[in-house]
Design a protein around this motif. Structure first.
Motif, PDB file in Angstrom:
ATOM      1  N   LYS A 191       0.911  -1.230   0.051  1.00 55.27           N
ATOM      2  CA  LYS A 191      -0.084   0.177   0.088  1.00 55.27           C
ATOM      3  C   LYS A 191       0.818   1.098   0.152  1.00 55.27           C
ATOM      4  O   LYS A 191       0.698   1.880  -0.828  1.00 55.27           O
ATOM      5  CB  LYS A 191      -0.944   0.044   1.271  1.00 55.27           C
ATOM      6  N   SER A 192       1.909   1.181   0.911  1.00 59.33           N
ATOM      7  CA  SER A 192       2.757   2.351   1.006  1.00 59.33           C
ATOM      8  C   SER A 192       3.610   2.528  -0.109  1.00 59.33           C
ATOM      9  O   SER A 192       3.729   3.578  -0.712  1.00 59.33           O
ATOM     10  CB  SER A 192       3.717   2.318   2.341  1.00 59.33           C
ATOM     11  N   SER A 193       4.013   1.421  -0.707  1.00 62.83           N
ATOM     12  CA  SER A 193       4.614   1.486  -1.891  1.00 62.83           C
ATOM     13  C   SER A 193       4.202   1.917  -2.971  1.00 62.83           C
ATOM     14  O   SER A 193       4.566   2.822  -3.892  1.00 62.83           O
ATOM     15  CB  SER A 193       5.321   0.256  -2.222  1.00 62.83           C
ATOM     16  N   HIS A 232      -4.790   8.402   0.888  1.00 59.68           N
ATOM     17  CA  HIS A 232      -4.675   8.107   2.273  1.00 59.68           C
ATOM     18  C   HIS A 232      -4.112   6.611   2.512  1.00 59.68           C
ATOM     19  O   HIS A 232      -4.422   5.920   2.008  1.00 59.68           O
ATOM     20  CB  HIS A 232      -5.856   8.009   2.910  1.00 59.68           C
ATOM     21  N   ASP A 233      -2.944   6.647   3.200  1.00 55.87           N
ATOM     22  CA  ASP A 233      -2.176   5.175   3.443  1.00 55.87           C
ATOM     23  C   ASP A 233      -2.878   4.835   4.762  1.00 55.87           C
ATOM     24  O   ASP A 233      -3.482   5.790   5.732  1.00 55.87           O
ATOM     25  CB  ASP A 233      -0.793   5.612   3.715  1.00 55.87           C
ATOM     26  N   THR A 234      -3.074   3.566   4.818  1.00 51.18           N
ATOM     27  CA  THR A 234      -3.722   3.173   6.261  1.00 51.18           C
ATOM     28  C   THR A 234      -3.082   1.862   6.949  1.00 51.18           C
ATOM     29  O   THR A 234      -2.060   1.303   6.165  1.00 51.18           O
ATOM     30  CB  THR A 234      -5.083   2.477   5.905  1.00 51.18           C
ATOM     31  N   ALA A 261       6.217   7.634   1.896  1.00 52.99           N
ATOM     32  CA  ALA A 261       5.560   6.899   2.851  1.00 52.99           C
ATOM     33  C   ALA A 261       6.728   5.619   3.122  1.00 52.99           C
ATOM     34  O   ALA A 261       7.390   5.317   2.347  1.00 52.99           O
ATOM     35  CB  ALA A 261       4.051   6.269   2.278  1.00 52.99           C
ATOM     36  N   ARG A 262       6.589   5.267   4.623  1.00 52.19           N
ATOM     37  CA  ARG A 262       7.530   4.359   4.880  1.00 52.19           C
ATOM     38  C   ARG A 262       7.217   2.906   4.680  1.00 52.19           C
ATOM     39  O   ARG A 262       6.054   2.546   4.672  1.00 52.19           O
ATOM     40  CB  ARG A 262       7.820   4.444   6.498  1.00 52.19           C
ATOM     41  N   CYS A 263       8.204   2.297   3.942  1.00 50.08           N
ATOM     42  CA  CYS A 263       7.882   0.874   3.340  1.00 50.08           C
ATOM     43  C   CYS A 263       8.591  -0.091   4.063  1.00 50.08           C
ATOM     44  O   CYS A 263       9.771   0.407   4.536  1.00 50.08           O
ATOM     45  CB  CYS A 263       7.944   0.802   1.964  1.00 50.08           C
ATOM     46  N   CYS A 268       4.311  -2.115   9.285  1.00 44.63           N
ATOM     47  CA  CYS A 268       4.911  -0.892   9.011  1.00 44.63           C
ATOM     48  C   CYS A 268       4.131   0.545   9.276  1.00 44.63           C
ATOM     49  O   CYS A 268       4.674   1.359   9.805  1.00 44.63           O
ATOM     50  CB  CYS A 268       5.647  -0.894   7.629  1.00 44.63           C
ATOM     51  N   THR A 269       3.039   0.654   8.341  1.00 39.47           N
ATOM     52  CA  THR A 269       2.322   1.975   8.547  1.00 39.47           C
ATOM     53  C   THR A 269       1.732   1.617   9.961  1.00 39.47           C
ATOM     54  O   THR A 269       0.587   0.983   9.847  1.00 39.47           O
ATOM     55  CB  THR A 269       1.466   2.168   7.344  1.00 39.47           C
ATOM     56  N   ARG A 270       1.780   2.655  10.773  1.00 40.23           N
ATOM     57  CA  ARG A 270       1.109   2.751  12.135  1.00 40.23           C
ATOM     58  C   ARG A 270       0.013   3.574  12.378  1.00 40.23           C
ATOM     59  O   ARG A 270      -0.690   3.612  13.238  1.00 40.23           O
ATOM     60  CB  ARG A 270       2.036   2.702  13.214  1.00 40.23           C
TER      61      ARG A 270
END
Ligand SMILES: Nc1nc2c(ncn2[C@@H]2O[C@H](COP(=O)(O)OP(=O)(O)OP(=O)(O)O)[C@@H](O)[C@H]2O)c(=O)[nH]1
Ligand SMILES: [Mg+2]
Length: 366
Positions: free
Chosen positions: A21-23, A72-74, A39-41, A48-50
């Motif tokens: 998702k973040s990628s 939106h990243d989740t 975004a952190r991957c 990973c995504t908090r």
């Protein structure tokens, strides 16, 4: 006068942890503007995504002008037992996040991200997918299949679509109830993370995703139901807060777009063929098959003038300055002065079905 909404569209990406998702967001934001961070991957099995975070993406339009979308990243679903958020808590949190956007009518597209690599997880995916699809109601949901480079296909981007069609996955997903508005197969590595030729080929897919918020199927913003016969004419008020509808049932209704409430302002003794707002939005002209053109004051719901058209009025229009109303029908064209209600122009002619003023009001086409 209310201005047109300039709020960017919201796209929310959800899916199991580690699906990319973040990628995907990094791919959409490539190249990053100076000062922006990706975004952190992570390959880590710990989620990973908090927290949810909206990233501004300036997506290209075919005409070259970028349009702004908030992606939106989740937090990931179904982390393994060593993840930072138990599955049920992650689900609850995500539903709450989605509902807050759905409630405000601010969610435009949901991307459900899943890996094409993990064939055995389809049932779990389907369960979550259906649950979240029901949360977003009629917002379109698009399936994004990632990590297809990890499968043993031959190289070249054709194999991406192959996963969907020839490999039978589309059928399997459909049988599991994963109906989606669209699908897209990608490799969602960030662009600067080179993976040889497959990766280079598949970057083209980025543009397919970029186009999704624009091309996703239309869905009704609101459905207005009241007329007893078909809606035969409609018009937006100039400030875009109301819509007027004329019907075969002879009534004219004005609807508040925000609340859905309607006002019955009166009508004709027959089919209403045309409605037109005055430029200041205070009056409305209606033309009907009872041979009349009526001008109504909207706030007081009073009939200001009932004008004899001497034809079944098929189209009416206020002039751009609001000083005239024109009507066309079978055999004549008529123009009235809206302050005195006297006829200012009249022309016997063949029948006409439609008419339009030039923006400066100097010409009338019919
Ligand atoms: N091979 C391959 N790896 C990918 C692809 N997309 C993402 N990855 C890798 O998968 C790992 C997880 O990716 P993320 O983007 O962090 O996944 P996520 O869905 O955001 O994960 P959470 O934040 O934990 O929910 C990273 O190491 C990525 O580089 C892909 O298409 N192919
Ligand atoms: Mg993530």
């Amino acid at each position: 006068m209310a201005s047109k909404s300039t709020q960017p569209k919201n796209v929310i990406i959800i899916g199991h942890s580690g699906m990319g998702k973040s990628s995907l967001i990094n791919m959409l934001r490539h190249p990053l503007s100076v000062g922006d961070s990706p975004a952190r991957c992570s390959n880590d099995t710990v989620g990973c995504t908090r927290e949810e975070k909206a990233y501004e993406c300036n997506l290209p339009r075919p005409n070259g002008q970028p349009y702004k979308v908030m992606v939106h990243d989740t937090v990931g679903l179904e982390e393994e037992r060593w993840g930072f958020l138990p599955a049920s808590a992650a689900k609850k949190r995500l539903k709450k996040y989605l509902k807050s956007y759905v409630k405000e009518n601010k969610l435009h597209l949901l991307l459900y991200c899943m890996s094409g690599q993990r064939g055995g997880q389809k049932k779990a995916q389907a369960k979550n997918y259906k649950e979240f699809k029901s949360v977003v109601g009629n917002v379109p949901v698009v399936l994004v299949i990632t990590k297809l480079d990890l499968l043993n296909y031959t190289t070249g981007s054709a194999f991406l679509d192959d996963w969907w069609s020839s490999k039978g996955n589309q059928r399997v997903l459909q049988e599991l109830g994963m109906e989606s508005a669209d699908h897209i197969c990608v490799i969602s590595f960030p662009k600067d993370n080179s993976n040889g030729t497959i990766f280079d080929d598949c970057q083209a897919r980025c543009s397919d995703i970029q186009m999704l918020p624009k091309s996703s199927p239309l869905r009704p913003h609101r459905v207005f139901e009241r007329h007893a016969d078909w809606v035969s004419s409609l018009a937006f008020s100039p400030d875009e807060t109301h819509i007027a509808t004329g019907s075969g049932d002879g009534t004219v209704l004005i609807w508040n777009l925000q609340t859905g409430a309607h006002t019955d302002i009166g009508g004709h003794t027959g089919f209403i063929r045309s409605v037109s707002f005055s430029p200041d939005g205070q009056r409305i002209a209606t033309g009907g098959y009872d041979g009349r053109v009526c001008i109504w004051d909207i706030s007081s719901r009073t009939l200001l003038f009932a004008l004899s058209a001497e034809h079944d009025s098929r189209a009416v229009s206020f002039s751009p300055d609001g000083h005239q109303v024109a009507s066309v029908g079978d055999g004549s064209v008529k123009i009235w002065d809206t302050t005195t209600s006297s006829t200012s122009h009249s022309l016997n002619d063949r029948g006409h079905w439609t008419l339009a003023y030039t923006p400066d009001g100097s010409m009338l086409a019919c």
